[in-house]
Design a protein around this motif. Structure first.
Motif, PDB file in Angstrom:
ATOM      1  N   MET A 296       0.876  -1.175   0.000  1.00 60.45           N
ATOM      2  CA  MET A 296       0.000   0.000   0.000  1.00 60.45           C
ATOM      3  C   MET A 296       0.910   1.221   0.000  1.00 60.45           C
ATOM      4  SD  MET A 296      -3.059  -1.367   0.079  1.00 60.45           S
ATOM      5  CE  MET A 296      -4.179  -0.073   0.611  1.00 60.45           C
ATOM      6  N   HIS A 314       4.387   1.354  -7.977  1.00 59.91           N
ATOM      7  CA  HIS A 314       3.177   0.562  -8.147  1.00 59.91           C
ATOM      8  C   HIS A 314       2.665   0.619  -9.579  1.00 59.91           C
ATOM      9  CE1 HIS A 314       1.866   0.410  -3.632  1.00 59.91           C
ATOM     10  NE2 HIS A 314       2.729  -0.537  -3.946  1.00 59.91           N
ATOM     11  N   THR A 355       1.077  -7.626  -4.737  1.00 61.48           N
ATOM     12  CA  THR A 355       0.373  -6.404  -4.330  1.00 61.48           C
ATOM     13  C   THR A 355      -1.120  -6.511  -4.603  1.00 61.48           C
ATOM     14  OG1 THR A 355       2.337  -5.042  -4.728  1.00 61.48           O
ATOM     15  CG2 THR A 355       0.213  -3.920  -4.708  1.00 61.48           C
ATOM     16  N   TRP A 356      -1.490  -7.047  -5.763  1.00 61.33           N
ATOM     17  CA  TRP A 356      -2.913  -7.201  -6.078  1.00 61.33           C
ATOM     18  C   TRP A 356      -3.600  -8.144  -5.109  1.00 61.33           C
ATOM     19  CZ3 TRP A 356      -2.012  -7.957 -12.051  1.00 61.33           C
ATOM     20  CH2 TRP A 356      -1.703  -6.710 -12.610  1.00 61.33           C
ATOM     21  N   ARG A 359      -3.877  -6.353  -1.714  1.00 57.02           N
ATOM     22  CA  ARG A 359      -4.916  -5.321  -1.712  1.00 57.02           C
ATOM     23  C   ARG A 359      -6.310  -5.926  -1.760  1.00 57.02           C
ATOM     24  NH1 ARG A 359      -2.890  -0.288  -5.549  1.00 57.02           N
ATOM     25  NH2 ARG A 359      -1.160   0.375  -4.213  1.00 57.02           N
TER      26      ARG A 359
END
Length: 702
Positions: A296, A314, A355-356, A359
């Protein structure tokens, strides 16, 4: 006639930046109106430096003749489009004004979109601290000295070591503070820790000459978070200075956590110790679990971006991952958005995929939290908004891109996608065997806890080990009972003597009935006192083993009423009582195979079969070792309805399952552990759909 280059905006600033990864120089374009920074390379800088020549041809020829670069007109056209896209050109024509007006109209938000954006995120500036930061920064220069860092590190290490020696107390404090008052304390501690965190950013930025425009509160999905605007740190050419600003908040919070932990270990119980506990836990957890995360846009992200010297990490990683998916899943001839070394290229793709997934979990968690923050109807609406905006919207945008290019997707990939979907659905409809897990405790099927029925002095006691039926285990003496029995015997004997002397008295026969009643009363009292004293001879109710003898017992020690002295067990048959969540208990039947994994004994697995499944949830735990407040595996809450003597009740709905163990354990004692039960095989897809529909029907019932 050769076209002229459009003029640049006069207020733009060109600042030196740290060199690129390949060693080539870099610069930053600073837009002071929007306070944005744009990183450019050597060729872009050379073209901007000659922008005043006016003619594209003149600019290209000048660069070719004066440098080792070899640009062409396409490079200049690409730079012009970049400047135009980011509104860095001065509007000098009527056509430019119309284009800018049309762009502003396209960017105009509807009231719903504006409300949605400001519900999800908006900032509320509260202070412009540059003046007072400039005054106090020189006075706090000692905070940045190496000696200060070493001292704080040593004190924090000492605090961790001392807290480790009191780990049971620390862990119990965390569980006990999961209440309304405790949550308020955590919230106040969080406010203090985050204020110090942001002050660390602001003070370090001021130390390196970066202007802190404002500080305030950012509301992320209506959750308040303090923020500090240090966006101008990108104008620093030294990456170590940018890294210091990005990590200053975390370092300040870690220092607070370490010092609070040390103070908690030293101060006595009381309000101050509770406040220090709140400070320590919130600072440790939020710094290590939240701020340090690079997935994040928190401090961990900016630290990683500075370490890699990769702005917009990102976005760039996400673009690479999307291209990778289109190339390897859809088979599209997707060009790579940028060329990077192979190791860095693969690392960024993996980083974007992680990251996906990270999140996705965070956004679903936020959506669930939002649902519970409001009344049911609004909670459901906001839950759908969260899932739709953060999860469904980006997924649908990518699907639209694939659909628009379906002609370019190879037939083999389309056929493979259909086969994969068919296999996935088929796998979801096939019942798959699986084990159900839960916490449990092992104990003998026949066991008896030896209690002291009355207060008294221990005269003699047996040692732990084999005992026989009727063997005296503990002999307790109650001086009060002995005295009462002697008093009753004396009164009985006195009444007997009076009865013997009635024969020569004139009214003897008249008084005989009264004295005989008193004699019988005293005799009954003496017998009752002797029977009560006999209860203090605690014997073994069956043949077995004497275990868990209280270590504080010895002849001459006084024991309290109902005090547990030891446990007698029959070691031939053992039972495991498992506690299974409500969602899984209907898959368990008597006769199902089960395994028990004792805690701390990786090779001591016991096998058995289910013999009984409770039909109602457990409202209390049968043994304190299962309670999380005592170090056990089951979180509990105080049992308010039955009073404090009733103990604690499990936090979630658990059902007791009794398992008969096939063999006697090597270590024959009561112990806790994990239970695995081979439950009924079920297809996961219908089960998941039923649970989703059940939750939907339940939650829509308002």
């Amino acid at each position: 006639m050769t076209p002229l280059l459009p003029p640049l905006r006069e207020e733009l600033r060109l600042l030196p930046a740290a060199a690129n990864g390949d060693g080539s120089p870099a610069w930053m374009i600073h837009d002071p109106v929007c306070n944005r920074f744009y990183r450019i390379g050597w060729l872009d800088f050379e073209m901007l430096a000659r922008w005043g020549l006016g003619s594209p041809t003149a600019v290209v020829q000048s660069i070719q003749s004066e440098t080792t670069l070899a640009p062409d007109s396409s490079d200049l056209e690409a730079l012009t489009r970049f400047l135009e896209r980011h509104s860095l050109l001065r509007i000098a024509t009527q056509a430019g004004v119309r284009s800018l007006t049309e762009r502003a109209a396209r960017q105009q938000e509807s009231p719903f979109t504006w409300l949605l954006h400001h519900y999800l995120f908006f900032r509320l500036p509260l202070a412009r601290p540059q003046d007072w930061l400039g005054r106090i920064a020189p006075r706090l220069d000692w905070l940045y000295q190496p000696a200060t860092a070493v001292l704080i590190a040593l004190l924090s290490l000492a605090g961790l070591l001392l807290a480790g020696r009191q780990w049971d107390s620390f862990r119990t404090s965390f569980v006990d503070n999961l209440s309304t008052g405790g949550l308020i304390g955590f919230a106040l501690a969080l406010t203090c820790a985050k204020a110090l965190h942001e002050f660390g950013h602001a003070l370090t930025a001021t130390r390196y000459g970066v202007r802190v425009a404002h500080m305030g509160v950012a509301l992320v999905v209506l959750w308040p978070m303090l923020y500090t605007d240090t966006s101008e740190s990108w104008k620093l050419a030294n990456p170590r200075q940018r890294l210091a600003i990005a990590s200053a908040g975390m370092l300040a919070e870690l220092a607070l956590a370490g010092l609070a932990t040390l103070a908690w270990s030293l101060v006595p119980d009381g309000p101050l110790r509770s406040a220090l506990f709140f400070l320590a836990t919130t600072s440790w957890v939020l710094t290590l679990a939240v701020n340090a995360s690079p997935f994040m846009r928190f401090d961990g992200y900016f630290i990683l971006a500075d370490l890699l010297d990769m702005p917009n990490l990102h976005e760039r990683a996400g673009n690479l991952a999307r291209s990778w998916l289109r190339r390897h899943i859809a088979g599209l001839a997707e060009p790579w958005p940028e060329r990077l070394p192979p190791g860095q290229h693969a690392g960024l793709i993996v980083f974007a995929l992680v990251t996906w997934l990270y999140r996705l979990g965070v956004f679903i968690g936020i959506a669930v939290a939002v649902y519970y923050m409001f009344f049911k109807a609004l909670g459901i609406l906001l839950f759908l908004v969260e899932i739709g905006w953060f999860v469904v919207r980006p997924l649908m945008a990518e699907m639209r891109e694939w659909r628009s290019r379906h002609q370019d997707i190879p037939t083999s990939r389309k056929r493979g996608a259909l086969i994969a979907a068919f296999i996935l659905i088929l796998a979801g409809l096939i019942p798959w065997p699986g084990s159900l897990a839960g916490a449990g405790w092992l104990h003998a099927e026949h066991q008896h806890t030896v209690h002291a029925p009355l207060a008294g002095r221990l005269v003699r006691m047996a040692t732990a080990g084999q005992v026989e039926l009727g063997q005296v285990l503990f002999e307790v003496e109650s001086p009060e009972l002995v005295l009462s029995a002697r008093r009753a015997d004396g009164q009985r004997e006195s009444s007997e003597r009076e009865l013997a002397g009635l024969s020569g008295l004139a009214d003897g026969e008249q008084r005989r009935a009264q004295l005989q009643g008193q004699h019988d009363k005293y005799a009954a009292e003496a017998s009752a006192f002797r029977d009560e004293a006999a209860r203090l001879q605690l014997v073994a109710p069956f043949k077995g083993q004497l275990l868990d003898v209280d270590a504080g017992l010895a002849p001459g020690v006084w024991v309290a009423p109902r005090q547990a002295l030891a446990v007698v067990i029959d070691p031939t048959r053992w039972i495991v009582e498992a506690f299974i969540p409500e969602a899984d208990v209907d898959r368990i039947r008597p006769g199902d195979a089960a395994r028990f994994h004792p805690a701390g004994q990786p090779f001591g697995i016991l096998h058995g079969k289910v013999v009984e499944v409770d039909s109602t949830r457990s409202t209390s735990l049968p043994h304190p070792a299962l309670d999380a407040t005592a170090g056990g595996p089951i979180p509990t809450l105080p049992n308010q309805q039955q009073g404090p003597a009733a103990g604690r009740t499990p936090r979630e709905s658990l059902y007791r399952v009794r398992i008969l163990v096939d063999e006697s354990p090597a270590l024959q004692r009561i112990t806790v552990g994990e239970v695995r039960i081979a439950g009924e095989a079920r297809a996961w897809l219908p089960t998941a759909m039923n649970r989703i529909l059940a939750v939907g029907v339940r939650e829509l019932g308002f």
